[in-house]
Design a protein around this motif. Structure first.
Motif, mmCIF file in Angstrom:
data_model
loop_
_atom_site.group_PDB
_atom_site.id
_atom_site.type_symbol
_atom_site.label_atom_id
_atom_site.label_comp_id
_atom_site.label_asym_id
_atom_site.label_seq_id
_atom_site.Cartn_x
_atom_site.Cartn_y
_atom_site.Cartn_z
ATOM 1 N N ALA A 84 0.717 -1.081 -0.098
ATOM 2 C CA ALA A 84 0.155 -0.227 -0.334
ATOM 3 C C ALA A 84 1.194 1.591 0.270
ATOM 4 C CB ALA A 84 -0.651 0.227 0.876
ATOM 5 N N ILE A 96 1.934 1.780 -3.571
ATOM 6 C CA ILE A 96 1.329 2.449 -4.590
ATOM 7 C C ILE A 96 1.024 3.896 -4.045
ATOM 8 C CG2 ILE A 96 -1.295 2.726 -5.164
ATOM 9 C CD1 ILE A 96 -1.173 -0.874 -4.788
ATOM 10 N N ALA A 97 1.316 3.910 -2.095
ATOM 11 C CA ALA A 97 0.577 5.589 -2.183
ATOM 12 C C ALA A 97 2.367 6.590 -2.993
ATOM 13 C CB ALA A 97 0.540 5.657 -0.363
ATOM 14 N N VAL A 113 -6.110 8.841 -3.629
ATOM 15 C CA VAL A 113 -5.554 7.749 -3.287
ATOM 16 C C VAL A 113 -4.238 7.720 -2.761
ATOM 17 C CG1 VAL A 113 -4.870 6.163 -5.177
ATOM 18 C CG2 VAL A 113 -6.964 7.326 -5.693
ATOM 19 N N ALA A 114 -4.027 8.724 -3.321
ATOM 20 C CA ALA A 114 -1.889 8.947 -2.660
ATOM 21 C C ALA A 114 -2.287 9.036 -0.779
ATOM 22 C CB ALA A 114 -2.085 10.052 -3.042
ATOM 23 N N PHE A 138 -5.441 7.923 0.468
ATOM 24 C CA PHE A 138 -5.813 6.663 1.587
ATOM 25 C C PHE A 138 -4.696 5.501 1.503
ATOM 26 C CE2 PHE A 138 -7.783 2.507 0.407
ATOM 27 C CZ PHE A 138 -8.356 2.406 1.381
ATOM 28 N N MET A 139 -4.436 5.040 0.599
ATOM 29 C CA MET A 139 -3.224 3.904 0.277
ATOM 30 C C MET A 139 -1.928 4.581 1.558
ATOM 31 S SD MET A 139 -4.714 2.723 -1.593
ATOM 32 C CE MET A 139 -3.129 1.354 -2.111
ATOM 33 N N THR A 140 -1.583 5.862 1.666
ATOM 34 C CA THR A 140 -0.374 5.900 3.213
ATOM 35 C C THR A 140 -1.400 5.414 4.178
ATOM 36 O OG1 THR A 140 0.114 8.255 1.651
ATOM 37 C CG2 THR A 140 0.630 7.736 4.045
ATOM 38 N N ALA A 198 -3.703 3.467 4.575
ATOM 39 C CA ALA A 198 -3.887 2.013 4.567
ATOM 40 C C ALA A 198 -2.829 1.723 5.370
ATOM 41 C CB ALA A 198 -4.832 1.984 3.787
ATOM 42 N N GLY A 199 -1.630 2.174 4.799
ATOM 43 C CA GLY A 199 -0.444 0.605 4.960
ATOM 44 C C GLY A 199 0.220 1.160 5.805
#
Length: 297
Positions: free
Chosen positions: A240, A243-244, A268-269, A271-273, A275-276
């Motif tokens: 994650a 991807i971020a 998206v960036a 959210f992925m940050t 989540a990771g």
């Protein structure tokens, strides 16, 4: 003369009054003692087994296959047996195969023996198609996290040494206990072998196949998340964040050229940050917590 090994046959049973007598009587010919766990049956399963000389453990309500195994494990440890054999109460397993399952343990060749339905072509062809496909699917998943050479992860026909009993004690209540035991056996580097057995589905009572499969899969996910948190949560967390990072670089390139941030890509960036970071934090916290609990155990 040497003492004869003390082998105990253990039978989880729920509403099996039509077959329990045959299974108990046949098993008594091959072992020193038969123990039946009557898992909250509403029929005469427990009474029949008791009258035939089996020791009966009674659950007041139907708790599940794994709960029955746990009660049987505890009883066999209390009895200080040499080998424990588990078999189903519906007549699908042939008790005459017990000596074959027990032999590798008594010979010191294995800590645990699985009676596989897929080592004999005749036995495999006797399995209903939908069930055969489901078992193989679950077995392939179990192989990925336990033993890569097993062919039947869901077989209930098994033999255990006393060493194995103390290390693979199940905590799952449902059918996922079979896979949980394999995962624990792998974790403790136990020796596991398979022997071919023939299964008769004439009297077999089948659980809802979808519910059964879902329960086993969820159990595997839970076991893996608890026992290998760095793998289960850490790898997705790193993915994650990777991807971020890609989206952040992309956003900065656009901002550098236009002096505006693209809303969708920025979200998206972010959210992925988040989540990771949450996944990595969970992985580390669980890893530390489990390590502390193991030290205190």
């Amino acid at each position: 003369m040497t003492d004869k090994p003390f082998v105990v046959a253990c039978i989880p049973a729920f509403n099996e009054e039509g077959t329990i007598a045959k299974v108990v009587i046949s098993a008594q010919k091959c072992v020193g003692k038969v123990v039946v766990c009557d898992d909250g049956s509403s029929d005469l399963t427990g009474e029949i087994a008791r009258r035939l000389g089996a020791e009966v453990i009674r659950h007041d309500s139907n708790m599940g296959y794994g709960a029955s195994l746990r009660s049987l494990f505890n009883k066999v440890i209390e009895l200080n047996a040499d080998v424990m054999v588990t078999l189903d109460a519906d007549g699908q397993h042939n008790p005459e195969d017990i000596p074959m399952l027990v032999k590798p343990i008594l010979d010191g060749e294995a800590d645990m023996v699985i009676g596989s339905r897929f080592l004999d072509e005749k036995s495999e062809s006797n399995i209903p198609s939908y069930r055969r496909k489901g078992i193989k699917m679950i077995t392939n998943m179990a192989k990925a996290i336990s033993f890569d050479n097993i062919t039947d992860a869901q077989s209930g026909y098994r033999a255990y040494s006393m060493k194995a009993l103390s290390l693979v004690h199940p905590v799952e209540y449902g059918m996922g206990a079979s896979t949980e035991i394999l995962l624990k056996a792998k974790e403790h580097a136990l020796s596991v072998v398979e022997v071919p057995v023939f299964v008769d589905y004439k009297y077999s009572h089948t659980h809802n196949p979808l519910a059964h499969a879902l329960g086993v899969v969820l159990s595997m996910v839970k076991c893996l998340s608890i026992r290998r948190p760095l793998f289960f949560y850490g790898l997705p967390g790193i993915l994650a964040l990777t991807i971020a990072m890609g989206f952040w670089v992309w956003c900065l390139q656009i901002f550098s050229a236009t002096r505006t941030l693209p809303t969708n890509m920025t979200l998206v960036a972010v959210f992925m940050t988040v989540a990771g970071l949450v996944l990595l934090t969970t992985a580390v916290l669980l890893w530390v917590l489990i390590a502390v609990l193991r030290e205190k155990a």
